[in-house]
Design an enzyme around this catalytic site. Structure first.
Site, PDB file in Angstrom:
ATOM      1  N   HIS A 434       0.908  -1.258  -0.008  1.00 51.12           N
ATOM      2  CA  HIS A 434      -0.083  -0.104  -0.203  1.00 51.12           C
ATOM      3  C   HIS A 434       1.040   1.222   0.058  1.00 51.12           C
ATOM      4  CE1 HIS A 434      -3.477   2.465   1.311  1.00 51.12           C
ATOM      5  NE2 HIS A 434      -2.757   3.188   1.997  1.00 51.12           N
ATOM      6  N   GLU A 435       1.984   1.270   0.927  1.00 52.43           N
ATOM      7  CA  GLU A 435       2.779   2.575   1.016  1.00 52.43           C
ATOM      8  C   GLU A 435       3.562   2.759  -0.102  1.00 52.43           C
ATOM      9  OE1 GLU A 435       1.896   4.707   3.186  1.00 52.43           O
ATOM     10  OE2 GLU A 435       0.439   3.581   4.577  1.00 52.43           O
ATOM     11  N   HIS A 438       1.751   4.614  -2.915  1.00 51.37           N
ATOM     12  CA  HIS A 438       1.869   6.018  -2.728  1.00 51.37           C
ATOM     13  C   HIS A 438       3.318   6.558  -3.269  1.00 51.37           C
ATOM     14  CE1 HIS A 438      -1.816   6.829  -0.653  1.00 51.37           C
ATOM     15  NE2 HIS A 438      -1.499   5.926   0.294  1.00 51.37           N
ATOM     16  N   GLU A 464      -5.724   7.938  -2.753  1.00 49.12           N
ATOM     17  CA  GLU A 464      -5.501   6.436  -2.502  1.00 49.12           C
ATOM     18  C   GLU A 464      -5.605   5.432  -3.568  1.00 49.12           C
ATOM     19  OE1 GLU A 464      -4.529   5.265   0.683  1.00 49.12           O
ATOM     20  OE2 GLU A 464      -4.740   7.271   1.589  1.00 49.12           O
ATOM     21  N   HIS A 566     -12.388  11.224  12.994  1.00 50.55           N
ATOM     22  CA  HIS A 566     -12.171  11.673  11.604  1.00 50.55           C
ATOM     23  C   HIS A 566     -12.689  12.720  10.990  1.00 50.55           C
ATOM     24  CE1 HIS A 566     -10.661   7.426  11.430  1.00 50.55           C
ATOM     25  NE2 HIS A 566     -10.183   7.704  10.269  1.00 50.55           N
ATOM     26  N   ILE A 567     -14.022  13.121  11.382  1.00 50.17           N
ATOM     27  CA  ILE A 567     -14.775  14.089  10.577  1.00 50.17           C
ATOM     28  C   ILE A 567     -14.672  15.415  11.530  1.00 50.17           C
ATOM     29  CG2 ILE A 567     -16.252  12.685   9.368  1.00 50.17           C
ATOM     30  CD1 ILE A 567     -18.437  13.725  11.030  1.00 50.17           C
ATOM     31  N   ALA A 569     -12.143  16.095  14.042  1.00 48.00           N
ATOM     32  CA  ALA A 569     -10.849  16.410  14.337  1.00 48.00           C
ATOM     33  C   ALA A 569      -9.685  16.145  13.594  1.00 48.00           C
ATOM     34  CB  ALA A 569     -10.506  15.680  15.936  1.00 48.00           C
ATOM     35  N   TYR A 572     -11.396  14.442   7.677  1.00 43.88           N
ATOM     36  CA  TYR A 572     -12.047  13.869   6.967  1.00 43.88           C
ATOM     37  C   TYR A 572     -13.729  14.448   6.749  1.00 43.88           C
ATOM     38  CZ  TYR A 572      -9.278  10.171   5.243  1.00 43.88           C
ATOM     39  OH  TYR A 572      -8.324   9.323   4.884  1.00 43.88           O
TER      40      TYR A 572
END
Length: 652
Positions: A434-435, A438, A464, A566-567, A569, A572
């Site tokens: 995965h990394e 990127h 992603e 996530h949304i 702080a 997202y």
């Protein structure tokens, strides 16, 4: 602490590779303050002399932005991999100054006006796609950072932006969590049902009562976001969020609904399977499974069906074998060679490896660091990739060629012990792939405009794609069997284990899909239709969304939103959907290889070359939808994702 001499400060030196071995906490404050002072005067100079042309506007701007990005990136990186109390304190001291400079840069009227003039000038049509995108992005970002607001409104906006500038570890505000790893362990493995219920109820009501009730903070955040949106001339905050993304509110909602309806029946079946299994095990609660039973019985069912113990797979996945297999795969797909180049660049720890990426003619095109092992005393958990420097023509050291991109990849695996190499779980193998996805997008870029090279300027919901794309290869038989060799005997992973790994991939896929869809849908609802202080509470919204996204409705007292960092702080807000959006893109991209024939090496190479020339090469220099269409020949479709997850109805 004496300020380290400015001349000798490693943060202010020119370098080919960052002096990671020389930077210490004492260099941070003097280094960053000296840098900001220099950049402040560069910015004033630019504002005084700016003209709406590339050399007089974008090139000097890129130099300012890049210098701050690279230096701050070095410091932040060291905080993540070589942390000390002194370093944290030093960063905290200069953080506010850095944010102030970024706001000042983002709200520069002369620069904004020059970009608008460039867009309206006869030169506009002479610009390349990538250059046009830089101009459009800069104008959009400036508007989103409040440049066009009148002074009074801009002050109000900056107040909203800076939030709690006086937060300290001692006086708060703090974020309190019931730690996820311990919660998960109890839910999956505790045989005491009453204990599971107690912990579950505590978990879904955390930070929702007494002195640590986040309800008012959530409403305040949503209210400020709505005000910010209105100040900027948008109807709601979701529109602000989508302004810099690939999707639109309508497109995101449409995708979530498609995935929801495809996942629902499978999730209902998942619940039936659990009931049957619990009954077969003599569980009294089998007819009345509740929230605190789901993870426990899912785990028992998974063990009985697939009987895979992550720990028992470790001997088959040794880090040297995994990296060798990964490097072979990218040689086949993208025609690049990866060679060890240890010693060429300074490193922050002796375990860090350094590599050079070469094209098929043997010319270096990029470099990367790989820091694989966990060091709990100084290194944060998790895995990540980031840029060290981006490819850039303007910042090339000799002015003739191009500065080559450099990336770093960080993981947290078990270190080798004696002669025993680092042994990995299958999850960790997926993480490295995965990394590296990127990193490939950063390193194989062909963009010379630094502001949109590599991973820069790529929309949040498209970023992603290459990483999740690479994960798919972990399930590809030849790729996996090539790396899964026992580190002592050299024997291959047994065939039946491979089949179990494959089957486990779609286990409870419907339920897991709905869980993400609930989060994404609540997030969009709260940032589009919800009225702060209106008749409906945020929890009413969650209950309403859950009726259509959860087979087992949440408890009436469920306050999971109080911990939905996530949304509230993280990054997202009105963007949680992008997890699913990117999964669709990456599965559809991988299906191009399936269509070509995974066993046809010529077709795989041709498709890989096309992927390299589009998704990996064009970076942020072209709108991601256009890039995707160039690669795939059409717009993205969720069909491949549903198929990979076993959620497509099989024809009778």
């Amino acid at each position: 602490m004496a300020d380290a001499g400015i001349e000798s400060n490693p943060l202010l030196r020119d370098f080919d590779f960052p002096p990671f071995d020389a930077v210490e906490a004492r260099h941070v404050r003097p280094g960053v303050l000296a840098l900001l002072k220099k950049l402040e005067s560069d910015l004033e100079e630019l504002e005084r002399t700016v003209e709406p042309s590339w050399p007089k506007l974008v090139e000097p701007l890129e130099k300012i932005v890049d210098r701050l990005t690279v230096v701050w990136g070095m410091i932040n990186h060291l905080k993540a991999v070589k942390d000390t109390a002194e370093l944290r304190a030093a960063i905290e001291e200069v953080q506010a100054e850095k944010v102030k400079f970024q706001l000042r840069l983002g709200q520069s009227k002369p620069i904004y006006n020059a970009f608008r003039a460039l867009q309206e000038s006869p030169d506009w049509n002479l610009l390349s796609d990538a250059q046009k995108r830089i101009v459009e992005n800069q104008i959009k970002e400036a508007v989103l950072s409040g440049v066009a607001l009148e002074d009074g409104k801009r002050e109000e906006f900056n107040k909203i932006e800076q939030g709690h500038e006086n937060a300290t570890p001692e006086d708060g505000p703090w974020v309190i969590t019931l730690d996820a790893p311990s919660f998960m362990s109890v839910m999956q493995h505790a045989r005491n049902r009453a204990l599971r219920e107690e912990i579950y109820r505590a978990y879904v009501t955390r930070a929702s009562s007494g002195d640590i009730d986040n309800t008012l903070i959530i409403d305040q955040i949503l209210k400020l976001r709505l005000e910010k949106a209105k100040l900027l001339g948008y109807n709601n905050y979701a529109e602000v969020s989508m302004a810099m993304k690939m999707a639109t509110v309508d497109k995101a909602e449409e995708l979530l609904e498609k995935l929801r309806s495809a996942s629902w029946d499978a999730a209902v079946q998942d619940m039936e399977d659990l009931k049957h299994f619990a009954k077969s095990q003599g569980a009294q609660e089998s007819d009345d499974l509740s929230h605190w039973d789901i993870k426990f019985w899912s785990e028992r069912l998974r063990e009985s069906k697939y009987d895979i113990n992550e720990e028992e797979l470790r001997p088959f996945f040794s880090l040297p074998k995994v990296t060798e297999g990964l490097f072979n795969l990218v040689r086949t797909l993208f025609g690049i060679e990866i060679e060890a180049a240890d010693g060429l660049a300074p490193v922050w720890n002796s375990d860090v490896r350094f590599y050079c990426v070469k094209d098929s003619s043997g010319n270096p095109i990029a470099y990367f660091y790989f820091d694989p092992y966990s060091r709990p005393s100084e290194k944060r958990g998790g895995a990540w990739m980031d840029e060290v420097v981006a490819r850039s023509r303007v910042l090339s050291p000799d002015g003739a060629s191009t500065r080559l991109p450099i990336a770093h990849m960080v993981c947290n695996q078990m270190p080798p012990v004696g002669t025993k190499p680092s042994l990995m779980t299958f999850r960790e193998v997926e993480t490295v792939f995965h990394e590296f996805g990127h990193a490939l997008q950063h390193m194989l870029t062909k963009q010379d405009e630094g502001l949109v090279a590599g991973i820069r300027g790529i929309e949040w919901d498209a970023v992603e794609l290459p990483s999740q794309f690479m994960e798919n290869w972990c399930y590809h038989r030849d790729t996996l069997m090539g790396i899964a060799k026992h580190y002592e005997t050299g024997e291959s992973l047994p065939e039946d284990v491979y089949r179990k790994v494959l089957a486990a991939r779609t286990f409870r896929a419907g339920s897991l899909s709905l869980r993400q869809i609930r989060f994404a849908s609540v997030d969009l609802q709260l940032h589009t239709k919800y009225v702060p202080g209106g008749p409906e509470s945020v929890y009413d919204v969650d209950q309403r969304v859950s009726e259509r996204t959860q087979v087992l409705p949440p408890l009436a007292e469920d306050r999971f939103l109080c911990g939905f960092s996530h949304i509230f702080a993280g990054g997202y807000a009105a963007g949680y959907y992008s997890y699913k959006w990117a999964e669709v893109l990456s599965a559809d991209a991988f299906s191009a290889f399936e269509d070509a024939g995974l066993n046809d090496s010529k077709a795989v190479k041709e498709t890989g070359q096309r992927f390299r020339e589009t998704i990996l090469a064009l970076g942020g220099g072209k709108a991601p939808l256009q890039v995707f269409i160039e690669f795939r020949g059409r717009e993205p479709s969720p069909e491949a994702l549903l198929r990979h997850n076993g959620l497509l109805p099989v024809a009778a």
